[in-house]
Enzyme design. Structure first.
Site, PDB file in Angstrom:
ATOM      1  N   LYS A 152       0.837  -1.201   0.000  1.00  0.00           N
ATOM      2  CA  LYS A 152       0.000   0.000   0.000  1.00  0.00           C
ATOM      3  C   LYS A 152       0.880   1.263   0.000  1.00  0.00           C
ATOM      4  O   LYS A 152       2.097   1.173   0.223  1.00  0.00           O
ATOM      5  CB  LYS A 152      -0.934  -0.057   1.220  1.00  0.00           C
ATOM      6  N   TYR A 169     -12.485  -2.730  -3.347  1.00  0.00           N
ATOM      7  CA  TYR A 169     -13.027  -2.811  -1.982  1.00  0.00           C
ATOM      8  C   TYR A 169     -14.563  -2.767  -1.955  1.00  0.00           C
ATOM      9  O   TYR A 169     -15.146  -2.343  -0.960  1.00  0.00           O
ATOM     10  CB  TYR A 169     -12.437  -1.688  -1.127  1.00  0.00           C
ATOM     11  N   ARG A 180      -1.896 -14.879   3.536  1.00  0.00           N
ATOM     12  CA  ARG A 180      -2.712 -14.250   4.592  1.00  0.00           C
ATOM     13  C   ARG A 180      -2.068 -14.462   5.958  1.00  0.00           C
ATOM     14  O   ARG A 180      -2.068 -13.559   6.808  1.00  0.00           O
ATOM     15  CB  ARG A 180      -4.146 -14.808   4.583  1.00  0.00           C
ATOM     16  N   THR A 189      -5.879  -8.150  10.168  1.00  0.00           N
ATOM     17  CA  THR A 189      -6.220  -6.853   9.574  1.00  0.00           C
ATOM     18  C   THR A 189      -5.731  -5.707  10.458  1.00  0.00           C
ATOM     19  O   THR A 189      -5.146  -4.739   9.976  1.00  0.00           O
ATOM     20  CB  THR A 189      -7.754  -6.764   9.372  1.00  0.00           C
ATOM     21  N   ARG A 227       2.497  -7.323   9.016  1.00  0.00           N
ATOM     22  CA  ARG A 227       1.838  -6.248   9.775  1.00  0.00           C
ATOM     23  C   ARG A 227       2.326  -6.207  11.216  1.00  0.00           C
ATOM     24  O   ARG A 227       2.443  -5.135  11.819  1.00  0.00           O
ATOM     25  CB  ARG A 227       0.316  -6.417   9.708  1.00  0.00           C
ATOM     26  N   VAL A 250      -4.601   0.243  11.916  1.00  0.00           N
ATOM     27  CA  VAL A 250      -5.385  -0.505  10.920  1.00  0.00           C
ATOM     28  C   VAL A 250      -5.533   0.294   9.620  1.00  0.00           C
ATOM     29  O   VAL A 250      -5.562  -0.280   8.530  1.00  0.00           O
ATOM     30  CB  VAL A 250      -6.762  -0.939  11.488  1.00  0.00           C
ATOM     31  N   ASN A 259      -1.969  -0.169   7.252  1.00  0.00           N
ATOM     32  CA  ASN A 259      -1.471  -1.517   7.532  1.00  0.00           C
ATOM     33  C   ASN A 259      -0.634  -2.135   6.411  1.00  0.00           C
ATOM     34  O   ASN A 259      -0.491  -3.351   6.321  1.00  0.00           O
ATOM     35  CB  ASN A 259      -2.608  -2.443   7.994  1.00  0.00           C
ATOM     36  N   HIS A 269      -1.814  -5.476   1.265  1.00  0.00           N
ATOM     37  CA  HIS A 269      -3.056  -6.190   0.968  1.00  0.00           C
ATOM     38  C   HIS A 269      -2.730  -7.582   0.432  1.00  0.00           C
ATOM     39  O   HIS A 269      -1.767  -7.749  -0.308  1.00  0.00           O
ATOM     40  CB  HIS A 269      -3.864  -5.446  -0.108  1.00  0.00           C
ATOM     41  N   GLU A 282      -9.408 -10.107  -8.277  1.00  0.00           N
ATOM     42  CA  GLU A 282      -8.462  -8.998  -8.076  1.00  0.00           C
ATOM     43  C   GLU A 282      -7.359  -9.009  -9.135  1.00  0.00           C
ATOM     44  O   GLU A 282      -6.964  -7.956  -9.637  1.00  0.00           O
ATOM     45  CB  GLU A 282      -7.895  -9.061  -6.652  1.00  0.00           C
TER      46      GLU A 282
HETATM   47  P1  DAT Z   1      -7.788  -7.204   5.097  1.00  0.00           P
HETATM   48  O1  DAT Z   1      -6.977  -6.098   4.436  1.00  0.00           O
HETATM   49  O2  DAT Z   1      -7.037  -7.833   6.250  1.00  0.00           O
HETATM   50  O3  DAT Z   1      -8.319  -8.211   4.118  1.00  0.00           O
HETATM   51  P2  DAT Z   1     -10.501  -6.107   5.184  1.00  0.00           P
HETATM   52  O4  DAT Z   1     -10.674  -6.679   3.813  1.00  0.00           O
HETATM   53  O5  DAT Z   1     -11.510  -6.429   6.212  1.00  0.00           O
HETATM   54  O6  DAT Z   1      -9.058  -6.512   5.798  1.00  0.00           O
HETATM   55  O7  DAT Z   1     -10.389  -4.526   5.100  1.00  0.00           O
HETATM   56  C1  DAT Z   1      -9.662  -3.918   4.051  1.00  0.00           C
HETATM   57  C2  DAT Z   1      -8.864  -2.775   4.604  1.00  0.00           C
HETATM   58  O8  DAT Z   1      -9.724  -1.793   5.148  1.00  0.00           O
HETATM   59  C3  DAT Z   1      -7.929  -3.144   5.758  1.00  0.00           C
HETATM   60  O9  DAT Z   1      -6.700  -3.693   5.314  1.00  0.00           O
HETATM   61  C4  DAT Z   1      -7.748  -1.826   6.430  1.00  0.00           C
HETATM   62  C5  DAT Z   1      -9.108  -1.165   6.256  1.00  0.00           C
HETATM   63  N1  DAT Z   1      -9.923  -1.382   7.456  1.00  0.00           N
HETATM   64  C6  DAT Z   1     -10.527  -2.527   7.845  1.00  0.00           C
HETATM   65  N2  DAT Z   1     -11.169  -2.370   8.999  1.00  0.00           N
HETATM   66  C7  DAT Z   1     -10.976  -1.082   9.360  1.00  0.00           C
HETATM   67  C8  DAT Z   1     -11.391  -0.284  10.457  1.00  0.00           C
HETATM   68  N3  DAT Z   1     -12.144  -0.790  11.439  1.00  0.00           N
HETATM   69  N4  DAT Z   1     -10.989   1.014  10.494  1.00  0.00           N
HETATM   70  C9  DAT Z   1     -10.226   1.524   9.509  1.00  0.00           C
HETATM   71  N5  DAT Z   1      -9.813   0.847   8.437  1.00  0.00           N
HETATM   72  C10 DAT Z   1     -10.178  -0.444   8.369  1.00  0.00           C
HETATM   73 MG    MG Z   2      -9.730  -8.027   2.583  1.00  0.00          MG
END
Ligand code: DAT
Ligand code: MG
Length: 149
Positions: free
Chosen positions: A11, A51, A87, A93, A104, A111, A114, A117, A128
């Site tokens: 990122k 997303y 993963r 996350t 991470r 968060v 982070n 991805h 994707e």
């Molecule tokens: P991941 O990236 O572990 O697959 P995700 O798909 O649930 O997680 O969410 C995508 C991204 O969104 C994550 O990397 C960071 C952001 N995110 C997730 N939950 C969040 C939160 N509670 N507050 C702020 N950003 C968040």
């Molecule tokens: Mg995700």
């Protein structure tokens, strides 16, 4: 699967903080095969599609702003059970829940920053990869080390 592929992106914070080499190194050393890699400034449209499942979350617009705030390194990696293994290598996350030794868990605390991805399933990996890469950007090649890994 034996030869599945996953989509990984460093990122904008990871690129700014010069973590690209360190992150690529971990996947290389693990034994996965690099199939595609590019530095891209993602459009907001691409990111909204990427997303899409999170579109109703309160952090969605902040997430799109952060992800479009600078270039990202988009990659495709291939190997045995690569989706699930990557993963695990990423951690949780929320970096606060990520164990030391994960990406991470080693490189971030927020968060919303982070660093990386990784696709969460084989099905989302396929979507994707198709969203971020054209067929001509993906290489078929024989890794000479493959019989040792
Ligand atoms: P991941 O990236 O572990 O697959 P995700 O798909 O649930 O997680 O969410 C995508 C991204 O969104 C994550 O990397 C960071 C952001 N995110 C997730 N939950 C969040 C939160 N509670 N507050 C702020 N950003 C968040
Ligand atoms: Mg995700």
């Amino acid at each position: 699967g034996a030869n599945e592929c996953t989509f990984i992106a460093v990122k904008p914070d990871g690129v700014q903080r010069k973590l690209v080499g360190e992150i690529v190194r971990r996947f290389e050393r693990r034994g996965f095969k690099l199939v595609g890699l590019k530095l891209v400034k993602a459009s907001e449209n691409l990111l909204r599609e990427h997303y899409w499942d999170l579109r109703t979350k309160p952090f969605f617009s902040g997430l799109i702003m952060y992800m479009s705030s600078g270039p990202v390194i988009a990659m495709v990696w291939q190997g045995s059970d690569v989706v699930k293994t990557v993963r695990k290598m990423l951690g949780e996350t929320n970096p606060a829940d990520s164990l030391p030794g994960t990406i991470r868990g080693d490189y971030c605390v927020e968060v919303g920053r982070n660093v990386i991805h990784g696709s969460d399933s084989v099905e989302s990996a396929q979507k994707e990869i198709a969203l971020w890469f054209g067929q001509s950007e993906l290489q078929r090649w024989e890794q000479s080390s493959s019989r040792w890994i």
